[in-house]
Design a protein around this motif. Structure first.
Motif, mmCIF file in Angstrom:
data_model
loop_
_atom_site.group_PDB
_atom_site.id
_atom_site.type_symbol
_atom_site.label_atom_id
_atom_site.label_comp_id
_atom_site.label_asym_id
_atom_site.label_seq_id
_atom_site.Cartn_x
_atom_site.Cartn_y
_atom_site.Cartn_z
ATOM 1 N N ILE A 53 19.815 -8.278 -45.879
ATOM 2 C CA ILE A 53 18.439 -7.820 -46.084
ATOM 3 C C ILE A 53 17.445 -8.948 -45.803
ATOM 4 C CG2 ILE A 53 16.793 -7.015 -47.832
ATOM 5 C CD1 ILE A 53 19.104 -5.457 -49.105
ATOM 6 N N GLU A 54 17.822 -10.156 -46.155
ATOM 7 C CA GLU A 54 16.948 -11.291 -45.856
ATOM 8 C C GLU A 54 16.722 -11.423 -44.356
ATOM 9 O OE1 GLU A 54 16.548 -16.093 -46.815
ATOM 10 O OE2 GLU A 54 18.405 -15.014 -47.289
ATOM 11 N N ARG A 55 17.781 -11.234 -43.572
ATOM 12 C CA ARG A 55 17.628 -11.300 -42.118
ATOM 13 C C ARG A 55 16.797 -10.134 -41.589
ATOM 14 N NH1 ARG A 55 19.233 -13.846 -37.307
ATOM 15 N NH2 ARG A 55 17.883 -12.820 -35.794
ATOM 16 N N LEU A 56 16.999 -8.943 -42.149
ATOM 17 C CA LEU A 56 16.188 -7.796 -41.735
ATOM 18 C C LEU A 56 14.704 -8.071 -41.961
ATOM 19 C CD1 LEU A 56 18.096 -4.609 -42.988
ATOM 20 C CD2 LEU A 56 17.786 -5.371 -40.629
ATOM 21 N N ALA A 57 14.388 -8.681 -43.092
ATOM 22 C CA ALA A 57 12.988 -8.999 -43.397
ATOM 23 C C ALA A 57 12.406 -9.924 -42.331
ATOM 24 C CB ALA A 57 12.883 -9.626 -44.778
ATOM 25 N N LYS A 58 13.186 -10.918 -41.897
ATOM 26 C CA LYS A 58 12.727 -11.829 -40.845
ATOM 27 C C LYS A 58 12.485 -11.079 -39.541
ATOM 28 C CE LYS A 58 14.955 -15.988 -42.666
ATOM 29 N NZ LYS A 58 15.977 -17.043 -42.424
ATOM 30 N N ASP A 59 13.400 -10.152 -39.192
ATOM 31 C CA ASP A 59 13.237 -9.371 -37.962
ATOM 32 C C ASP A 59 11.996 -8.484 -38.032
ATOM 33 O OD1 ASP A 59 15.551 -10.489 -36.968
ATOM 34 O OD2 ASP A 59 16.832 -8.784 -37.513
ATOM 35 N N ILE A 60 11.772 -7.871 -39.185
ATOM 36 C CA ILE A 60 10.618 -6.978 -39.345
ATOM 37 C C ILE A 60 9.311 -7.758 -39.245
ATOM 38 C CG2 ILE A 60 9.388 -5.526 -41.023
ATOM 39 C CD1 ILE A 60 12.218 -4.637 -42.011
ATOM 40 N N MET A 61 9.250 -8.909 -39.913
ATOM 41 C CA MET A 61 8.020 -9.701 -39.876
ATOM 42 C C MET A 61 7.763 -10.241 -38.469
ATOM 43 S SD MET A 61 6.442 -9.546 -42.702
ATOM 44 C CE MET A 61 5.353 -10.960 -42.775
ATOM 45 N N LYS A 62 8.812 -10.565 -37.748
ATOM 46 C CA LYS A 62 8.643 -11.037 -36.370
ATOM 47 C C LYS A 62 8.045 -9.945 -35.494
ATOM 48 C CE LYS A 62 11.246 -12.905 -32.435
ATOM 49 N NZ LYS A 62 12.591 -13.298 -31.941
ATOM 50 N N ASP A 63 8.462 -8.686 -35.728
ATOM 51 C CA ASP A 63 8.007 -7.569 -34.896
ATOM 52 C C ASP A 63 6.638 -7.046 -35.299
ATOM 53 O OD1 ASP A 63 10.333 -7.735 -33.489
ATOM 54 O OD2 ASP A 63 11.301 -6.026 -34.448
ATOM 55 N N ILE A 64 6.397 -6.874 -36.599
ATOM 56 C CA ILE A 64 5.173 -6.178 -37.028
ATOM 57 C C ILE A 64 4.364 -6.973 -38.051
ATOM 58 C CG2 ILE A 64 6.120 -3.899 -36.532
ATOM 59 C CD1 ILE A 64 6.644 -3.469 -39.454
ATOM 60 N N GLY A 65 4.680 -8.265 -38.206
ATOM 61 C CA GLY A 65 3.982 -9.073 -39.190
ATOM 62 C C GLY A 65 2.533 -9.373 -38.859
ATOM 63 N N CYS A 66 2.088 -8.973 -37.674
ATOM 64 C CA CYS A 66 0.677 -9.148 -37.324
ATOM 65 C C CYS A 66 -0.178 -7.998 -37.848
ATOM 66 C CB CYS A 66 0.519 -9.266 -35.807
ATOM 67 S SG CYS A 66 1.193 -7.864 -34.902
ATOM 68 N N HIS A 67 0.461 -7.025 -38.488
ATOM 69 C CA HIS A 67 -0.245 -5.868 -39.043
ATOM 70 C C HIS A 67 -0.077 -5.826 -40.557
ATOM 71 C CE1 HIS A 67 -0.640 -4.069 -35.004
ATOM 72 N NE2 HIS A 67 0.620 -4.401 -34.806
ATOM 73 N N ASP A 68 -1.063 -5.295 -41.252
ATOM 74 C CA ASP A 68 -0.852 -4.953 -42.651
ATOM 75 C C ASP A 68 0.106 -3.763 -42.694
ATOM 76 O OD1 ASP A 68 -2.590 -6.934 -43.366
ATOM 77 O OD2 ASP A 68 -4.318 -5.608 -43.618
ATOM 78 N N ILE A 69 0.903 -3.695 -43.740
ATOM 79 C CA ILE A 69 2.007 -2.734 -43.775
ATOM 80 C C ILE A 69 1.944 -1.882 -45.030
ATOM 81 C CG2 ILE A 69 4.523 -2.461 -43.770
ATOM 82 C CD1 ILE A 69 4.694 -5.248 -42.497
ATOM 83 N N LEU A 70 2.140 -0.574 -44.863
ATOM 84 C CA LEU A 70 2.356 0.320 -45.982
ATOM 85 C C LEU A 70 3.839 0.681 -45.998
ATOM 86 C CD1 LEU A 70 0.156 3.271 -47.188
ATOM 87 C CD2 LEU A 70 2.633 3.361 -47.325
#
Length: 225
Positions: A53-70
């Motif tokens: 899950i820690e790695r998934l979080a890194k992948d998600i932030m790399k892809d969409i971390g430039c946006h605010d997220i709901l």
């Protein structure tokens, strides 16, 4: 995983457990005594789940971390995965150059009775999906099997015109009934076995089990409704 996993080609597939993956002997781990005799094996230990899950979080932030997220958490089985994923996302955001605002909302779905899919999606409660309009939505789900449940949910959500929708699922099952639907981010791809634990349930039991385990026939009969 001890010779029964493959290197994942992308985040949508995740760590692949092969059909012959036997899991780990229950005696190697601690788990609630009231489930003794109800489980076949520890399929994915808690520590491996947390690391993935820690790695998934890194992948998600790399892809969409430039946006605010709901973050839209699918209850009930997704709550533990969602809580751990969001905590990792927050930690990454706090240590980055740009702080990403994250809000969490919840939706409750029901598609199983005992170990069988009921064939249709039930949205339980009065969730107002209009709050997703214009938002960057990350759906957090416990298991994607046939894909029909998630497709039905996406169809309901898309009516409200979110800006973006991404899906993170802890597990993806390989099943003959699958329509080849894939989440954007997957923790583990597993064979078509019925697993419990880490908030995944069998008729509301086993949510208090930290590991992901395979339930045996005795357990299915014991907690059948």
């Amino acid at each position: 995983m001890a010779g029964s996993s493959e290197k994942a080609p992308d985040s949508g597939r995740g760590v692949v457990l092969l059909d012959n993956w036997p899991g780990y002997d229950l005696d190697l781990f601690t788990y609630p005594q009231h489930y003794y005799g109800d489980l076949e094996c520890v399929f994915i230990p808690h520590g491996i789940i947390v690391d993935r899950i820690e790695r998934l979080a890194k992948d998600i932030m790399k892809d969409i971390g430039c946006h605010d997220i709901l973050v839209l958490c699918v209850l009930k089985g997704g709550y533990k995965f969602c809580a751990d994923l969001v905590e990792h996302l927050k930690n990454i955001s706090r240590n980055s150059d740009r702080f990403v605002s994250m809000k969490v909302d919840f939706i409750r779905l029901k598609s199983y009775k005992n170990d069988r899919s009921m064939g249709e999606l039930q949205i339980i409660g009065d969730e107002d999906l209009s709050t997703l309009t214009g938002k960057n939505v990350l759906i957090v789900e416990d298991v994607v099997g046939t894909g029909r449940t998630m497709k039905a949910l996406l169809s309901s959500i898309e009516k409200y015109k979110p800006n973006m929708v991404k899906i993170a699922s802890l597990l993806v099952k390989r099943t003959a009934r699958s329509d080849s639907f894939r989440p954007d981010y997957a923790g583990f791809e597993i064979p078509d076995v019925f697993v419990v634990g880490y908030a995944l349930d069998y008729n509301e039991y086993f949510r208090d089990l930290n590991h992901i385990c395979v339930i045996n026939e005795h357990g299915k009969e014991k907690y059948r409704i």
